[in-house]
Write a protein that holds these residues in place. Structure first.
Motif, PDB file in Angstrom:
ATOM      1  N   ASP A  95       0.824  -1.208   0.000  1.00  0.00           N
ATOM      2  CA  ASP A  95       0.000   0.000   0.000  1.00  0.00           C
ATOM      3  C   ASP A  95       0.859   1.259   0.000  1.00  0.00           C
ATOM      4  OD1 ASP A  95      -2.467  -1.184  -0.072  1.00  0.00           O
ATOM      5  OD2 ASP A  95      -2.551  -1.466   2.104  1.00  0.00           O
ATOM      6  N   ARG A  96       2.080   1.119   0.516  1.00  0.00           N
ATOM      7  CA  ARG A  96       2.951   2.292   0.580  1.00  0.00           C
ATOM      8  C   ARG A  96       4.013   2.297  -0.511  1.00  0.00           C
ATOM      9  NH1 ARG A  96       5.095   2.871   6.530  1.00  0.00           N
ATOM     10  NH2 ARG A  96       4.749   0.635   6.644  1.00  0.00           N
ATOM     11  N   VAL A  97       4.560   1.115  -0.841  1.00  0.00           N
ATOM     12  CA  VAL A  97       5.605   1.083  -1.874  1.00  0.00           C
ATOM     13  C   VAL A  97       5.360  -0.028  -2.894  1.00  0.00           C
ATOM     14  CG1 VAL A  97       7.479   2.105  -0.541  1.00  0.00           C
ATOM     15  CG2 VAL A  97       7.065  -0.328  -0.351  1.00  0.00           C
ATOM     16  N   GLY A  98       5.527   0.328  -4.165  1.00  0.00           N
ATOM     17  CA  GLY A  98       5.531  -0.660  -5.236  1.00  0.00           C
ATOM     18  C   GLY A  98       6.971  -0.891  -5.653  1.00  0.00           C
ATOM     19  N   VAL A  99       7.289  -2.084  -6.126  1.00  0.00           N
ATOM     20  CA  VAL A  99       8.670  -2.401  -6.479  1.00  0.00           C
ATOM     21  C   VAL A  99       8.755  -2.892  -7.920  1.00  0.00           C
ATOM     22  CG1 VAL A  99      10.765  -3.587  -5.744  1.00  0.00           C
ATOM     23  CG2 VAL A  99       8.928  -3.215  -4.092  1.00  0.00           C
ATOM     24  N   VAL A 100       9.791  -2.414  -8.622  1.00  0.00           N
ATOM     25  CA  VAL A 100      10.101  -2.920  -9.962  1.00  0.00           C
ATOM     26  C   VAL A 100      11.514  -3.470  -9.904  1.00  0.00           C
ATOM     27  CG1 VAL A 100      10.401  -2.335 -12.394  1.00  0.00           C
ATOM     28  CG2 VAL A 100       8.578  -1.245 -11.064  1.00  0.00           C
ATOM     29  N   PHE A 101      11.679  -4.729 -10.295  1.00  0.00           N
ATOM     30  CA  PHE A 101      12.977  -5.383 -10.141  1.00  0.00           C
ATOM     31  C   PHE A 101      13.811  -5.310 -11.411  1.00  0.00           C
ATOM     32  CE2 PHE A 101      10.157  -7.271  -7.060  1.00  0.00           C
ATOM     33  CZ  PHE A 101      10.938  -7.302  -5.923  1.00  0.00           C
ATOM     34  N   GLN A 102      15.093  -5.668 -11.253  1.00  0.00           N
ATOM     35  CA  GLN A 102      16.035  -5.610 -12.374  1.00  0.00           C
ATOM     36  C   GLN A 102      15.572  -6.503 -13.527  1.00  0.00           C
ATOM     37  OE1 GLN A 102      20.085  -6.101 -11.302  1.00  0.00           O
ATOM     38  NE2 GLN A 102      20.766  -6.379 -13.397  1.00  0.00           N
ATOM     39  N   GLU A 103      15.323  -7.778 -13.215  1.00  0.00           N
ATOM     40  CA  GLU A 103      14.671  -8.635 -14.198  1.00  0.00           C
ATOM     41  C   GLU A 103      13.184  -8.393 -13.990  1.00  0.00           C
ATOM     42  OE1 GLU A 103      16.403 -10.498 -16.248  1.00  0.00           O
ATOM     43  OE2 GLU A 103      18.338 -10.078 -15.321  1.00  0.00           O
ATOM     44  N   ALA A 104      12.434  -8.362 -15.069  1.00  0.00           N
ATOM     45  CA  ALA A 104      11.015  -8.046 -14.919  1.00  0.00           C
ATOM     46  C   ALA A 104      10.348  -9.032 -13.967  1.00  0.00           C
ATOM     47  CB  ALA A 104      10.324  -8.070 -16.273  1.00  0.00           C
ATOM     48  N   ASN A 105      10.847 -10.286 -13.954  1.00  0.00           N
ATOM     49  CA  ASN A 105      10.328 -11.298 -13.031  1.00  0.00           C
ATOM     50  C   ASN A 105       8.815 -11.435 -13.084  1.00  0.00           C
ATOM     51  OD1 ASN A 105      12.393 -12.683 -11.842  1.00  0.00           O
ATOM     52  ND2 ASN A 105      12.841 -11.023 -10.419  1.00  0.00           N
ATOM     53  N   LEU A 106       8.298 -11.517 -14.299  1.00  0.00           N
ATOM     54  CA  LEU A 106       6.867 -11.776 -14.441  1.00  0.00           C
ATOM     55  C   LEU A 106       6.650 -13.268 -14.245  1.00  0.00           C
ATOM     56  CD1 LEU A 106       6.221  -9.617 -17.623  1.00  0.00           C
ATOM     57  CD2 LEU A 106       5.973  -8.955 -15.231  1.00  0.00           C
ATOM     58  N   PHE A 107       5.434 -13.639 -13.840  1.00  0.00           N
ATOM     59  CA  PHE A 107       5.115 -15.049 -13.706  1.00  0.00           C
ATOM     60  C   PHE A 107       4.774 -15.600 -15.082  1.00  0.00           C
ATOM     61  CE2 PHE A 107       3.713 -13.305  -9.494  1.00  0.00           C
ATOM     62  CZ  PHE A 107       4.807 -13.792  -8.802  1.00  0.00           C
ATOM     63  N   PRO A 108       5.555 -16.572 -15.572  1.00  0.00           N
ATOM     64  CA  PRO A 108       5.366 -17.023 -16.964  1.00  0.00           C
ATOM     65  C   PRO A 108       4.034 -17.715 -17.202  1.00  0.00           C
ATOM     66  CG  PRO A 108       7.019 -18.366 -15.838  1.00  0.00           C
ATOM     67  CD  PRO A 108       6.690 -17.223 -14.927  1.00  0.00           C
ATOM     68  N   TRP A 109       3.374 -18.178 -16.129  1.00  0.00           N
ATOM     69  CA  TRP A 109       2.098 -18.882 -16.316  1.00  0.00           C
ATOM     70  C   TRP A 109       0.911 -17.924 -16.319  1.00  0.00           C
ATOM     71  CZ3 TRP A 109       5.415 -19.541 -12.189  1.00  0.00           C
ATOM     72  CH2 TRP A 109       5.022 -18.949 -10.987  1.00  0.00           C
ATOM     73  N   LEU A 110       1.156 -16.627 -16.136  1.00  0.00           N
ATOM     74  CA  LEU A 110       0.067 -15.651 -16.164  1.00  0.00           C
ATOM     75  C   LEU A 110       0.202 -14.749 -17.380  1.00  0.00           C
ATOM     76  CD1 LEU A 110      -0.081 -14.426 -12.426  1.00  0.00           C
ATOM     77  CD2 LEU A 110      -1.479 -16.179 -13.533  1.00  0.00           C
ATOM     78  N   THR A 111      -0.934 -14.314 -17.919  1.00  0.00           N
ATOM     79  CA  THR A 111      -0.903 -13.346 -19.013  1.00  0.00           C
ATOM     80  C   THR A 111      -0.436 -12.007 -18.459  1.00  0.00           C
ATOM     81  OG1 THR A 111      -3.194 -12.783 -18.562  1.00  0.00           O
ATOM     82  CG2 THR A 111      -2.807 -14.435 -20.266  1.00  0.00           C
ATOM     83  N   ALA A 112      -0.126 -11.084 -19.373  1.00  0.00           N
ATOM     84  CA  ALA A 112       0.347  -9.758 -18.955  1.00  0.00           C
ATOM     85  C   ALA A 112      -0.642  -9.122 -17.986  1.00  0.00           C
ATOM     86  CB  ALA A 112       0.557  -8.876 -20.182  1.00  0.00           C
ATOM     87  N   ILE A 113      -1.917  -9.186 -18.330  1.00  0.00           N
ATOM     88  CA  ILE A 113      -2.904  -8.503 -17.476  1.00  0.00           C
ATOM     89  C   ILE A 113      -3.012  -9.174 -16.106  1.00  0.00           C
ATOM     90  CG2 ILE A 113      -4.940  -9.757 -18.373  1.00  0.00           C
ATOM     91  CD1 ILE A 113      -6.319  -6.891 -18.190  1.00  0.00           C
ATOM     92  N   ASP A 114      -2.906 -10.509 -16.075  1.00  0.00           N
ATOM     93  CA  ASP A 114      -2.965 -11.202 -14.786  1.00  0.00           C
ATOM     94  C   ASP A 114      -1.714 -10.942 -13.957  1.00  0.00           C
ATOM     95  OD1 ASP A 114      -5.485 -12.183 -15.177  1.00  0.00           O
ATOM     96  OD2 ASP A 114      -4.825 -14.099 -15.997  1.00  0.00           O
ATOM     97  N   ASN A 115      -0.581 -10.748 -14.636  1.00  0.00           N
ATOM     98  CA  ASN A 115       0.629 -10.371 -13.915  1.00  0.00           C
ATOM     99  C   ASN A 115       0.451  -9.009 -13.251  1.00  0.00           C
ATOM    100  OD1 ASN A 115       3.257 -11.946 -13.858  1.00  0.00           O
ATOM    101  ND2 ASN A 115       2.559 -12.350 -15.944  1.00  0.00           N
ATOM    102  N   VAL A 116      -0.120  -8.071 -14.003  1.00  0.00           N
ATOM    103  CA  VAL A 116      -0.332  -6.729 -13.450  1.00  0.00           C
ATOM    104  C   VAL A 116      -1.319  -6.797 -12.286  1.00  0.00           C
ATOM    105  CG1 VAL A 116      -1.182  -4.413 -13.944  1.00  0.00           C
ATOM    106  CG2 VAL A 116       0.194  -5.619 -15.645  1.00  0.00           C
TER     107      VAL A 116
ATOM    108  N   ARG B 245      -2.397 -28.236 -21.042  1.00  0.00           N
ATOM    109  CA  ARG B 245      -3.074 -26.995 -20.661  1.00  0.00           C
ATOM    110  C   ARG B 245      -2.266 -26.215 -19.624  1.00  0.00           C
ATOM    111  NH1 ARG B 245      -8.937 -26.029 -21.065  1.00  0.00           N
ATOM    112  NH2 ARG B 245      -8.519 -24.617 -19.352  1.00  0.00           N
ATOM    113  N   CYS B 246      -1.618 -26.954 -18.723  1.00  0.00           N
ATOM    114  CA  CYS B 246      -0.933 -26.303 -17.604  1.00  0.00           C
ATOM    115  C   CYS B 246       0.508 -25.923 -17.905  1.00  0.00           C
ATOM    116  CB  CYS B 246      -0.961 -27.195 -16.366  1.00  0.00           C
ATOM    117  SG  CYS B 246      -2.604 -27.412 -15.717  1.00  0.00           S
ATOM    118  N   SER B 247       1.045 -26.393 -19.016  1.00  0.00           N
ATOM    119  CA  SER B 247       2.465 -26.091 -19.237  1.00  0.00           C
ATOM    120  C   SER B 247       2.716 -25.396 -20.567  1.00  0.00           C
ATOM    121  CB  SER B 247       3.301 -27.365 -19.110  1.00  0.00           C
ATOM    122  OG  SER B 247       2.651 -28.438 -19.722  1.00  0.00           O
TER     123      SER B 247
END
Lengths: 272, 251
Positions: A95-116, B245-247
């Protein structure tokens, strides 16, 4: 002289209307290693005004990333206090700080919008609101139509934009950025710097940005803090009095060169 | 991974050739039809068997035993695997024991299961669990290694609790490897249940197959083999569909 001195506080207020949002004092960090204790940070004190863009620059291994992780509550200092919005930071508080890391470190199993939307999902925000807010953030970073893509379908710059959107989605007053563009190629890096300034001026967040690039530091910052090699301490602090919006042409100017040179003098000396 | 037309065509040809040979060899007298009944005869027998409620009950009991065994082994094996890989010291202590139990053929323990549990439903289930739980455990251990510390760190930065990290970072990271282990577990579990039924049982497909074999009813024996092969293929493909589906994101 007397009337002038009395006027001075008023002038100060006009120049720097922002209130302090981050206050660090007496910060020390020592961690154990195989070769004995390492003194990573020494007597760090700094204040970041609300809405400011502050860049911390220093040689690699000076502890600037550690400092940022402490501001994020992800690492604990040995001594000293960190206040954010007047309250101590001890644990991650999105709630006070958001963080952006050196590697984007997105979760590969989520779409861009779900990552956000990930930080919102942790908070149990409703699906509809998550989608709306995440979408607005993707629009803000210029990826409004890439929400359905997976990270492996995005370029490095796009991933980092998604990561910025994720850092902003909870609307924290402070955004901490740990060398976010270090892994990008030079052109992308320049473009992302410009993009970040646009996003920053649109959101008026307080940004603390860590980098080892002198050019990036001067180009982005209102204020540059220079750190020394280990044990990291703040050895210089300078205002960047270049007008905004910043342009590529400014980099060739005398002011830019002078500031860049001043940082270089500070960080090259201890490296010898 | 979609197969191209030539591959599909080739596969169809291979199956046709196999079934054709099965049909032709006994009919041409190359193979003894008493030992290898032609495919069409076996198919007819299978049809006749499926019409019998007793056989459908046998098929059902074998399938249920397998599913119950797997339903126990999957969560237990996964949780044990998580526990051992999240506590390095505990993992190091149990490592040799787990590895031994993983390595030895489970069938040698079958007599002990009969002595302690009899030859009923739960003995089959218990032996099925025993035969699969270590496979799941090993694959869970491998799956935990696929969890990236960076991702855990990010989740923490956004205020995730331990439970949220488990559910939203560990599970999706582990799922592709875990499902591969699950698929192996189902195959080995099927073998275990059938073996237990063939060894000592009053019900189940394994029991039937064993008695057909002993009584030299080759057409029924082959029909049973065909039926079980179909069940195994259906289970295998169902899990593989979930796996795909999961991978998808791992490409």
């Amino acid at each position: 002289m007397q009337p002038l001195a009395e006027l001075k506080p008023v002038v100060d207020e006009a120049i720097a209307p922002e209130r302090p949002i981050i206050q660090v004092s007496g910060l020390d960090h020592v961690y154990p290693s195989r070769d004995g204790p390492v003194h990573a940070l020494s007597d760090i004190a700094l204040t970041v005004g609300e809405g400011r863009f502050v860049v911390i620059v220093g040689p690699s291994g000076c502890g600037k990333s550690s400092l940022l992780m402490m501001l994020a509550g992800l690492r604990h200092q040995t001594a000293g206090t960190i206040l954010c919005s007047g309250r101590p930071i001890t644990d991650p508080d999105p709630d006070r700080v958001g963080v952006v890391f050196q590697e984007a470190n997105l979760f590969p199993w989520l779409t861009a919008i779900d990552n956000v939307a990930f930080p919102l999902a942790l908070r149990g925000v409703s699906r509809a609101e998550r989608a709306a807010r995440a979408n607005a953030m993707l629009e803000l970073v210029g990826l409004g139509d890439a929400g359905g893509r997976y990270p492996h379908e995005l370029s490095g710059g796009m991933k980092q934009r998604v990561s910025i959107a994720r850092g902003l989605v909870q609307d924290p007053p402070v955004l901490l950025m740990d060398e976010p563009f270090a892994a990008l190629d030079e052109q992308t890096r320049m473009a992302m710097g410009e993009e970040l300034l646009r996003i920053w001026s649109a959101t008026r967040k307080t940004v603390v940005f860590v980098t080892h690039s002198l050019t990036e530091a001067v180009y982005l910052a209102d204020e540059v803090l220079v750190m020394s090699a280990r044990p990291g301490r703040i050895v210089d602090r300078m205002e960047v009095e270049l007008p905004r919006p910043r342009t590529y042409e400014m980099m060739a100017g005398a002011v830019f060169g002078r500031l860049r040179d001043r940082i270089w003098q500070q960080i090259k000396a201890p490296a010898r | 991974m979609r197969s191209s037309l030539p591959v599909l065509l080739g596969r169809a040809l291979l199956i046709a050739a196999f079934l054709g040979a099965w049909e032709a060899l006994p009919r041409l007298g190359v193979a003894d039809p008493e030992l290898l009944p032609p495919f069409s005869t076996v198919l007819g027998t299978l049809w006749g068997l499926l019409a019998r409620p007793a056989l459908r009950a046998d098929l059902a009991i074998t399938t249920v035993q397998l599913l119950v065994a797997v339903a126990v082994a999957l969560p237990v094996g996964t949780l044990l695997g998580l526990l051992l890989s999240e506590n390095p010291r505990l993992g190091a202590i149990f490592d040799p024991l787990v590895f031994f139990l993983f390595s030895i053929p489970k069938s040698i323990f079958l007599p002990m299961f009969i002595l302690t549990m009899g030859i009923g439903f739960w003995q089959k289930v218990a032996f099925g669990v025993f035969s699969t739980v270590f496979i799941v455990l090993m694959s869970a251990t491998a799956a935990v290694r696929a969890v990236r510390p960076d991702h855990v760190f990010v989740a923490r930065a956004f205020g995730a609790t331990r439970a949220q990290i488990a559910w939203r970072v560990y599970l999706p990271s582990m799922l592709p490897i875990l499902l591969e282990g699950f698929r192996l577990a189902v195959i080995f579990g099927f073998t275990a249940v059938l073996l237990a039924e063939m060894y000592a049982s009053r019900t189940g497909m394994g029991h039937q197959i064993a008695s057909w074999g002993e009584n030299f009813m080759m057409d029924r024996l082959f029909a049973g083999v065909l039926l079980l092969a179909i069940v195994a293929i259906v289970l295998n493909e169902a899990i593989r569909a979930v796996e795909v589906r999961c991978s998808h994101w791992r490409s």
